[in-house]
Write a protein that holds these residues in place. Sequence first.
Motif, short mmCIF file in Angstrom:
data_model
loop_
_atom_site.label_atom_id
_atom_site.label_comp_id
_atom_site.label_asym_id
_atom_site.label_seq_id
_atom_site.Cartn_x
_atom_site.Cartn_y
_atom_site.Cartn_z
N UNK A 123 0.83 -1.21 0.00
CA UNK A 123 0.00 0.00 0.00
C UNK A 123 0.87 1.26 0.00
N UNK A 124 1.95 1.25 0.76
CA UNK A 124 2.85 2.40 0.84
C UNK A 124 3.48 2.68 -0.52
N UNK A 125 3.91 1.64 -1.20
CA UNK A 125 4.49 1.81 -2.54
C UNK A 125 3.45 2.32 -3.52
N UNK A 126 2.25 1.76 -3.44
CA UNK A 126 1.16 2.17 -4.34
C UNK A 126 0.81 3.64 -4.16
N UNK A 127 0.77 4.10 -2.93
CA UNK A 127 0.46 5.50 -2.66
C UNK A 127 1.51 6.43 -3.25
N UNK A 128 2.77 6.03 -3.18
CA UNK A 128 3.85 6.85 -3.73
C UNK A 128 3.75 6.92 -5.25
N UNK A 129 3.43 5.81 -5.88
CA UNK A 129 3.27 5.79 -7.33
C UNK A 129 2.09 6.66 -7.76
N UNK A 130 1.03 6.68 -6.96
CA UNK A 130 -0.13 7.51 -7.30
C UNK A 130 0.23 8.99 -7.29
N UNK A 131 1.14 9.39 -6.41
CA UNK A 131 1.57 10.79 -6.34
C UNK A 131 2.55 11.14 -7.45
N UNK A 132 3.22 10.13 -7.99
CA UNK A 132 4.25 10.36 -9.01
C UNK A 132 3.97 9.44 -10.20
N UNK A 133 2.97 9.76 -11.01
CA UNK A 133 2.54 8.86 -12.09
C UNK A 133 3.59 8.59 -13.16
N UNK A 134 4.60 9.43 -13.25
CA UNK A 134 5.63 9.21 -14.27
C UNK A 134 6.82 8.43 -13.72
N UNK A 135 6.73 8.01 -12.48
CA UNK A 135 7.78 7.21 -11.86
C UNK A 135 7.53 5.72 -12.13
N UNK A 136 8.59 4.99 -12.44
CA UNK A 136 8.50 3.55 -12.66
C UNK A 136 9.29 2.83 -11.56
N UNK A 137 8.62 1.91 -10.87
CA UNK A 137 9.27 1.11 -9.84
C UNK A 137 9.21 -0.35 -10.26
N UNK A 138 10.38 -0.95 -10.45
CA UNK A 138 10.48 -2.36 -10.80
C UNK A 138 10.75 -3.14 -9.52
N UNK A 139 9.81 -3.98 -9.12
CA UNK A 139 9.87 -4.65 -7.82
C UNK A 139 10.28 -6.11 -7.98
N UNK A 140 11.27 -6.52 -7.21
CA UNK A 140 11.70 -7.92 -7.16
C UNK A 140 11.48 -8.42 -5.73
N UNK A 141 10.65 -9.44 -5.58
CA UNK A 141 10.40 -10.04 -4.28
C UNK A 141 11.26 -11.29 -4.15
N UNK A 142 12.05 -11.35 -3.09
CA UNK A 142 12.95 -12.49 -2.89
C UNK A 142 13.32 -12.56 -1.42
N UNK A 143 14.07 -13.58 -1.06
CA UNK A 143 14.54 -13.71 0.31
C UNK A 143 15.61 -12.66 0.58
N UNK A 144 15.85 -12.39 1.85
CA UNK A 144 16.85 -11.39 2.22
C UNK A 144 18.24 -11.72 1.69
N UNK A 145 18.70 -12.98 1.76
CA UNK A 145 20.03 -13.28 1.19
C UNK A 145 20.12 -13.00 -0.30
N UNK A 146 19.06 -13.32 -1.04
CA UNK A 146 19.05 -13.06 -2.48
C UNK A 146 19.07 -11.56 -2.75
N UNK A 147 18.28 -10.81 -1.99
CA UNK A 147 18.26 -9.36 -2.17
C UNK A 147 19.63 -8.75 -1.86
N UNK A 148 20.31 -9.26 -0.85
CA UNK A 148 21.65 -8.76 -0.52
C UNK A 148 22.61 -8.98 -1.68
N UNK A 149 22.51 -10.16 -2.31
CA UNK A 149 23.37 -10.45 -3.45
C UNK A 149 23.07 -9.53 -4.63
#
Length: 297
Positions: free
Chosen positions: A121-147
Amino acid sequence: MNLDIRTNRFDGRGITLEQLRAFVSVAKHSGFAKAGEELGRTQSTLSLSIKRLEEVIGCRLIDRRPGYIVGLTDEGKQLLPAAKDILFRMTQALQSVKKHYLRGNIRLGIPNDFNIENLHEIISQFLAKHPELKIEIAAASSPVLSSLLEEQQLDIAIIKEMAGQPNNTHNKKVLSIEQLYWVASKPEYFNNIEEIPLVTFPEGYAIRECAITGLEHVDKPYFFSYVSASLENIKSAVKHNFGITLLPYNELSGDLYVLSTEHDIPSLPDIQIALHVVAHGELYTRFADHLHYSLSE
């Protein structure tokens, strides 16, 4: 003879912001060399800008001598505060507009090995305020994200880690610190168990590191009775008496038994949820500040 007073009117239409910047910078540094370095312009270009400014206004602003500047003329001293104010107000106006229309791409890593309330919801609200912003989201475990952060495949990531981890090269903001609890299917006394059957996550996960740290601190033998990257699998394995695990408070449930000091449990480090920012620039700083403000406890 009628005098047309409009010939004495001056509205400054011929003055540009670049001319004012040149004048302010030269006045600030008392010379063209450092002013040119500050603005990224040649000395001759700055000299020409000021000359044109003086022609539009109709007076000398800088008292120049061959090879050096004596100082500002009286007219220059009078204009300088107003020129600074104009540039300041323009900068403020542009920043005010810009903050409502962030543009660009952000590669964001979010965790799937634990829950952060309202994150989507927090990410969605930010995108609504900035319609020309693109956020590419990757969901993964913390070790994968660290890598992925280390490989510069992400700009920002939210990661669970053992509390007190060094900052390294990341701009890191701690969102929350959580206490961990030893959990079993029934009361278990550590001193009565020769070798602890540890139900835990794969190597690299913060909870696993905390469990090993706690057991090795008291020289308690252990083995990995069940290893899974799934939090639900971990809880199910403990429920069915595969062994003992660690869980944060918000993952405790009535079908699991929380062990206490009376069960001879070793003490544990805390874990923290941290926001790591590796990309530089206002875009990433503003978005990271939004996440930090929205998610911090």
